[in-house]
Design a protein around this motif. Structure first.
Motif, PDB file in Angstrom:
ATOM      1  N   VAL A  18      12.635 -22.915  27.125  1.00 26.83           N
ATOM      2  CA  VAL A  18      13.596 -22.810  26.026  1.00 26.83           C
ATOM      3  C   VAL A  18      13.698 -24.141  25.290  1.00 26.83           C
ATOM      4  CG1 VAL A  18      15.978 -22.260  25.423  1.00 26.83           C
ATOM      5  CG2 VAL A  18      14.857 -21.022  27.281  1.00 26.83           C
ATOM      6  N   HIS A  19      13.803 -25.230  26.040  1.00 30.63           N
ATOM      7  CA  HIS A  19      13.924 -26.552  25.423  1.00 30.63           C
ATOM      8  C   HIS A  19      12.693 -26.902  24.597  1.00 30.63           C
ATOM      9  CE1 HIS A  19      13.843 -31.121  25.685  1.00 30.63           C
ATOM     10  NE2 HIS A  19      14.911 -30.851  24.976  1.00 30.63           N
ATOM     11  N   ALA A  20      11.518 -26.434  25.004  1.00 30.71           N
ATOM     12  CA  ALA A  20      10.281 -26.743  24.280  1.00 30.71           C
ATOM     13  C   ALA A  20      10.287 -26.167  22.867  1.00 30.71           C
ATOM     14  CB  ALA A  20       9.080 -26.210  25.049  1.00 30.71           C
ATOM     15  N   CYS A  21      11.135 -25.172  22.606  1.00 25.56           N
ATOM     16  CA  CYS A  21      11.217 -24.601  21.257  1.00 25.56           C
ATOM     17  C   CYS A  21      11.894 -25.561  20.283  1.00 25.56           C
ATOM     18  CB  CYS A  21      11.986 -23.283  21.285  1.00 25.56           C
ATOM     19  SG  CYS A  21      11.200 -21.990  22.252  1.00 25.56           S
ATOM     20  N   ARG A  22      12.687 -26.481  20.807  1.00 24.18           N
ATOM     21  CA  ARG A  22      13.391 -27.461  19.954  1.00 24.18           C
ATOM     22  C   ARG A  22      13.543 -28.749  20.757  1.00 24.18           C
ATOM     23  NH1 ARG A  22      19.624 -26.855  17.895  1.00 24.18           N
ATOM     24  NH2 ARG A  22      19.548 -28.224  16.079  1.00 24.18           N
ATOM     25  N   PRO A  23      12.418 -29.414  21.033  1.00 23.01           N
ATOM     26  CA  PRO A  23      12.443 -30.543  21.977  1.00 23.01           C
ATOM     27  C   PRO A  23      13.212 -31.744  21.481  1.00 23.01           C
ATOM     28  CG  PRO A  23      10.282 -30.321  20.940  1.00 23.01           C
ATOM     29  CD  PRO A  23      11.063 -29.113  20.553  1.00 23.01           C
ATOM     30  N   GLN A  24      13.455 -31.829  20.173  1.00 17.43           N
ATOM     31  CA  GLN A  24      14.170 -32.992  19.658  1.00 17.43           C
ATOM     32  C   GLN A  24      15.660 -32.947  19.960  1.00 17.43           C
ATOM     33  OE1 GLN A  24      13.011 -30.505  17.919  1.00 17.43           O
ATOM     34  NE2 GLN A  24      14.206 -30.030  16.108  1.00 17.43           N
ATOM     35  N   ALA A  25      16.171 -31.804  20.395  1.00 16.11           N
ATOM     36  CA  ALA A  25      17.599 -31.660  20.693  1.00 16.11           C
ATOM     37  C   ALA A  25      17.802 -31.525  22.197  1.00 16.11           C
ATOM     38  CB  ALA A  25      18.170 -30.436  19.982  1.00 16.11           C
ATOM     39  N   PRO A  26      18.748 -32.247  22.794  1.00 19.78           N
ATOM     40  CA  PRO A  26      19.031 -32.073  24.220  1.00 19.78           C
ATOM     41  C   PRO A  26      19.565 -30.673  24.485  1.00 19.78           C
ATOM     42  CG  PRO A  26      20.736 -33.392  23.188  1.00 19.78           C
ATOM     43  CD  PRO A  26      19.670 -33.207  22.150  1.00 19.78           C
ATOM     44  N   ALA A  55      28.745 -31.085  32.664  1.00 16.05           N
ATOM     45  CA  ALA A  55      28.913 -32.536  32.514  1.00 16.05           C
ATOM     46  C   ALA A  55      27.972 -33.290  33.443  1.00 16.05           C
ATOM     47  CB  ALA A  55      30.368 -32.925  32.790  1.00 16.05           C
ATOM     48  N   ALA A  56      27.781 -32.771  34.640  1.00 12.67           N
ATOM     49  CA  ALA A  56      26.850 -33.405  35.575  1.00 12.67           C
ATOM     50  C   ALA A  56      25.420 -33.325  35.053  1.00 12.67           C
ATOM     51  CB  ALA A  56      26.948 -32.733  36.942  1.00 12.67           C
ATOM     52  N   ALA A  57      25.045 -32.196  34.452  1.00 14.71           N
ATOM     53  CA  ALA A  57      23.696 -32.047  33.890  1.00 14.71           C
ATOM     54  C   ALA A  57      23.470 -33.039  32.755  1.00 14.71           C
ATOM     55  CB  ALA A  57      23.494 -30.618  33.398  1.00 14.71           C
ATOM     56  N   ARG A  58      24.481 -33.206  31.905  1.00 12.19           N
ATOM     57  CA  ARG A  58      24.354 -34.164  30.785  1.00 12.19           C
ATOM     58  C   ARG A  58      24.232 -35.585  31.306  1.00 12.19           C
ATOM     59  NH1 ARG A  58      28.315 -30.937  27.568  1.00 12.19           N
ATOM     60  NH2 ARG A  58      29.921 -32.165  28.596  1.00 12.19           N
ATOM     61  N   PRO A  96      20.715 -37.199  29.843  1.00 13.43           N
ATOM     62  CA  PRO A  96      21.461 -37.073  28.588  1.00 13.43           C
ATOM     63  C   PRO A  96      20.621 -36.692  27.374  1.00 13.43           C
ATOM     64  CG  PRO A  96      21.329 -39.370  29.312  1.00 13.43           C
ATOM     65  CD  PRO A  96      20.856 -38.535  30.441  1.00 13.43           C
ATOM     66  N   ASP A  97      19.393 -37.148  27.299  1.00  9.29           N
ATOM     67  CA  ASP A  97      18.574 -36.881  26.114  1.00  9.29           C
ATOM     68  C   ASP A  97      17.531 -35.793  26.335  1.00  9.29           C
ATOM     69  OD1 ASP A  97      19.866 -38.895  24.629  1.00  9.29           O
ATOM     70  OD2 ASP A  97      18.599 -40.424  25.566  1.00  9.29           O
ATOM     71  N   THR A 100      26.220 -33.720  46.983  1.00 11.78           N
ATOM     72  CA  THR A 100      26.292 -35.119  47.380  1.00 11.78           C
ATOM     73  C   THR A 100      27.392 -35.801  46.581  1.00 11.78           C
ATOM     74  OG1 THR A 100      24.729 -35.908  45.696  1.00 11.78           O
ATOM     75  CG2 THR A 100      23.793 -35.140  47.794  1.00 11.78           C
ATOM     76  N   LEU A 101      27.818 -36.954  47.048  1.00 12.24           N
ATOM     77  CA  LEU A 101      28.851 -37.703  46.343  1.00 12.24           C
ATOM     78  C   LEU A 101      28.378 -38.082  44.941  1.00 12.24           C
ATOM     79  CD1 LEU A 101      31.602 -39.097  46.315  1.00 12.24           C
ATOM     80  CD2 LEU A 101      30.509 -41.103  47.370  1.00 12.24           C
ATOM     81  N   GLY A 102      27.117 -38.502  44.834  1.00 15.81           N
ATOM     82  CA  GLY A 102      26.594 -38.883  43.530  1.00 15.81           C
ATOM     83  C   GLY A 102      26.575 -37.726  42.565  1.00 15.81           C
ATOM     84  N   ALA A 103      26.156 -36.546  43.031  1.00 19.29           N
ATOM     85  CA  ALA A 103      26.129 -35.372  42.161  1.00 19.29           C
ATOM     86  C   ALA A 103      27.532 -34.970  41.748  1.00 19.29           C
ATOM     87  CB  ALA A 103      25.439 -34.220  42.874  1.00 19.29           C
ATOM     88  N   LEU A 104      28.479 -35.076  42.664  1.00 22.06           N
ATOM     89  CA  LEU A 104      29.862 -34.726  42.345  1.00 22.06           C
ATOM     90  C   LEU A 104      30.434 -35.669  41.287  1.00 22.06           C
ATOM     91  CD1 LEU A 104      32.324 -32.946  43.082  1.00 22.06           C
ATOM     92  CD2 LEU A 104      32.951 -34.708  44.732  1.00 22.06           C
ATOM     93  N   LEU A 105      30.177 -36.957  41.444  1.00 18.01           N
ATOM     94  CA  LEU A 105      30.721 -37.943  40.511  1.00 18.01           C
ATOM     95  C   LEU A 105      30.076 -37.846  39.136  1.00 18.01           C
ATOM     96  CD1 LEU A 105      30.948 -41.045  42.868  1.00 18.01           C
ATOM     97  CD2 LEU A 105      32.852 -39.671  41.989  1.00 18.01           C
ATOM     98  N   ALA A 106      28.862 -37.309  39.064  1.00 20.46           N
ATOM     99  CA  ALA A 106      28.172 -37.208  37.772  1.00 20.46           C
ATOM    100  C   ALA A 106      28.938 -36.346  36.789  1.00 20.46           C
ATOM    101  CB  ALA A 106      26.756 -36.663  37.967  1.00 20.46           C
ATOM    102  N   GLY A 107      29.729 -35.390  37.283  1.00 24.16           N
ATOM    103  CA  GLY A 107      30.496 -34.535  36.394  1.00 24.16           C
ATOM    104  C   GLY A 107      31.781 -35.147  35.892  1.00 24.16           C
ATOM    105  N   VAL A 108      32.181 -36.284  36.447  1.00 20.92           N
ATOM    106  CA  VAL A 108      33.401 -36.962  35.999  1.00 20.92           C
ATOM    107  C   VAL A 108      33.115 -37.620  34.646  1.00 20.92           C
ATOM    108  CG1 VAL A 108      35.046 -38.791  36.543  1.00 20.92           C
ATOM    109  CG2 VAL A 108      34.126 -37.350  38.363  1.00 20.92           C
ATOM    110  N   PRO A 109      34.038 -37.528  33.683  1.00 22.38           N
ATOM    111  CA  PRO A 109      33.802 -38.165  32.376  1.00 22.38           C
ATOM    112  C   PRO A 109      33.442 -39.641  32.518  1.00 22.38           C
ATOM    113  CG  PRO A 109      35.727 -36.752  32.270  1.00 22.38           C
ATOM    114  CD  PRO A 109      35.296 -36.778  33.715  1.00 22.38           C
TER     115      PRO A 109
END
Length: 504
Positions: A356-364, A391-394, A398-399, A411-420
């Motif tokens: 899906v992303h390959a259809c518009r690779p310039q946009a995240p 939020a964790a995926a972004r 991010p790009d 994991t703790l790191g994955a959990l914290l990734a979703g925090v703003p």
């Protein structure tokens, strides 16, 4: 059909802002709606381009407008039809750019929908076809009659393809989306997985012909023959016109489904909807009144409507999984999916997302998937889960493109990734104190802290890794404890510092 024919349709109420002579009599091959700043790669020669001008704001430079118009010119567009609804009028700078680059410009009033324009073009093109002398058709008369009957009976696309190609010996042919989803195939066409089908569309092998419709970058349709000479070009174009008629009906149905989906996701986001309202909204979307359900939240770039199309296209790869995809007002794309009761995770979005992303690779392009909830009253909490996973995926990429499920937050790191990000930064600065400030000595202490925690508080292994004497490690840890106010002999303080390091 010509550009000037549109101006003669009183029902559309279009205004000519610029255009002259032969430019107004150019043949129209199709219609594409877009609000991308550079839509060149999605356009075909001879198309009318419909744009709501969402990509433009009054403070934008002339260069931005010129880039857009140049993209239309390079793609061979016949005209730009610019909507007045977004800005109240078509900006003068766009008129000037179209005049200089030779692109016919028509203004579309707010009361005229892009759908009405598309239908007008579509009906006129088919009216022209119906007036052709019989000898001008490439398809035999009996085949045309059969296809017309199948369309009238709302036949499945497989039956249409089979009927269209049977007189040619039934060569292998597919009706594919840009992501490799097989909408239909002739009996002789073997099964194609999405990855391989998408690859065939972008390769030079075989023959592919675009099907007209209101497609964005994620949901374009292609008629694809694996053999380059399996059908004469004129026959292919007439078959493509038949499939465009089928597609038009699909788009009408999907537009109605989208309206119902918007209402459902708005209720899920409100959190205060009563059970009867949720059940009615689920029924309007064709979803059962009982779960389990999963919620998917998605975002990508500035065009939320395109993200809805991307999410819906990804979910359509699983035809046995009912869903409703819409958009939270002013927010992200959201889908409510009826999960299989006996499956742990029947949403293979992670496998499909790169296609899906390959259809518009310039946009995240990011998505978050909730865990299953058993009943409609859990949709609001499921949406919260999906947003956190989003939020964790972004944060992770991010790009780029990524799908994260709440099940992935193990994991703790994955959990914290979703925090703003602002919250993570504030927490890290508060816990690390002076260590968070720039400086050679502080960087040295941070490195020691990271290695010490990595080796589970082992003085000897920390000293060995850093090539230090154990006494030096003791001194540095004492210094860290003094600066942060934490005692590294206590588990909870180790966890605080570990979390602070992950939040940097």
């Amino acid at each position: 059909m010509h550009v000037q024919d549109l101006l003669q349709l009183d029902s559309l109420d279009l205004s000519l802002l610029w255009g002259e002579g032969p430019l107004l009599t150019r043949e129209v091959s199709g219609v594409t709606a877009t609000d991308l700043e550079d839509p060149a790669r999605f356009l075909q020669p001879g198309e009318l381009v419909l744009s709501g001008l969402v990509w433009w704001t009054p403070g934008d430079s002339r260069a931005k407008v010129d880039r857009f118009v140049s993209a239309l010119h390079s793609a061979g567009a016949t005209a730009l039809l610019a909507g007045e609804e977004t800005h109240g009028t078509v900006p003068d700078v766009l008129v000037e750019s179209c005049r200089e680059l030779g692109i016919v410009l028509l203004a579309v009033p707010a009361h005229t929908t892009f759908r009405a324009i598309t239908e007008a073009v579509y009906l006129r093109q088919w009216g022209d076809l119906s007036r052709r002398p019989g000898e001008h058709y490439a398809l035999p008369e009996n085949v045309r009659t059969e296809l017309a009957g199948l369309l009238a009976e709302n036949a499945a696309p497989d039956a249409l393809l089979d009927g269209a190609f049977a007189h040619l010996g039934g060569p292998p042919c597919y009706l594919l989306t840009a992501t490799g989803r097989v909408i239909a195939r002739t009996p002789a066409a073997p099964y194609l997985p999405a990855q391989r089908a998408a690859g065939e569309l972008t390769s030079s092998a075989g023959t592919s012909l675009r099907i007209d419709g209101e497609a964005g970058p994620y949901d374009g349709w292609q008629l694809h023959l694996r053999g380059a000479a399996d059908a004469p070009p004129r026959v292919l174009h007439e078959i493509a016109e038949v499939m465009a008629q089928y597609r038009h009906r699909v788009e009408l149905r999907q537009a109605a489904e989208r309206r119902a989906a918007d209402e459902l996701v708005a209720l899920a986001g409100a959190g205060s909807a009563d059970a009867a309202a949720l059940e009615a909204a689920l029924h309007a979307c064709g979803l059962p009144p009982t779960g389990p359900y999963r919620v998917v939240a998605a975002s990508g770039g500035e065009d939320g409507e395109q993200v809805v199309s991307a999410l819906a296209e990804a979910l359509r790869h699983s035809p046995g999984v009912p869903f409703a995809a819409g958009r939270i007002p002013g927010g992200e794309a959201v889908a409510v999916v009826r999960a299989h009761p006996d499956a742990g995770d029947d949403l293979p979005l992670g496998e499909l997302w790169p296609l899906v992303h390959a259809c518009r690779p310039q946009a995240p392009l990011h998505a978050g998937v909730s865990g299953p909830v058993p009943a409609p009253d859990g949709l609001n909490s499921a949406l919260d889960q999906a947003r956190y996973a989003l939020a964790a995926a972004r944060a992770e990429r991010p790009d780029g493109a990524r799908v994260t499920s709440v099940e992935d937050l193990s994991t703790l790191g994955a959990l914290l990734a979703g925090v703003p990000a602002v919250v993570r930064t504030a927490f890290s600065n508060r816990v690390l104190g002076p260590l968070a400030r720039a400086g050679t000595s502080h960087r040295m202490l941070l490195e020691t802290l990271e290695v010490f925690l990595t080796h589970h508080g082992s003085w000897a292994r920390t000293a060995e890794t850093l090539h230090l004497h154990v006494n030096t490690v003791h001194y540095r840890i004492q210094r860290i404890e003094s600066l942060t106010g934490r005692d590294l002999s206590r588990l909870e303080h180790k966890l605080d510092l570990q979390a602070a390091l992950l939040c940097r």
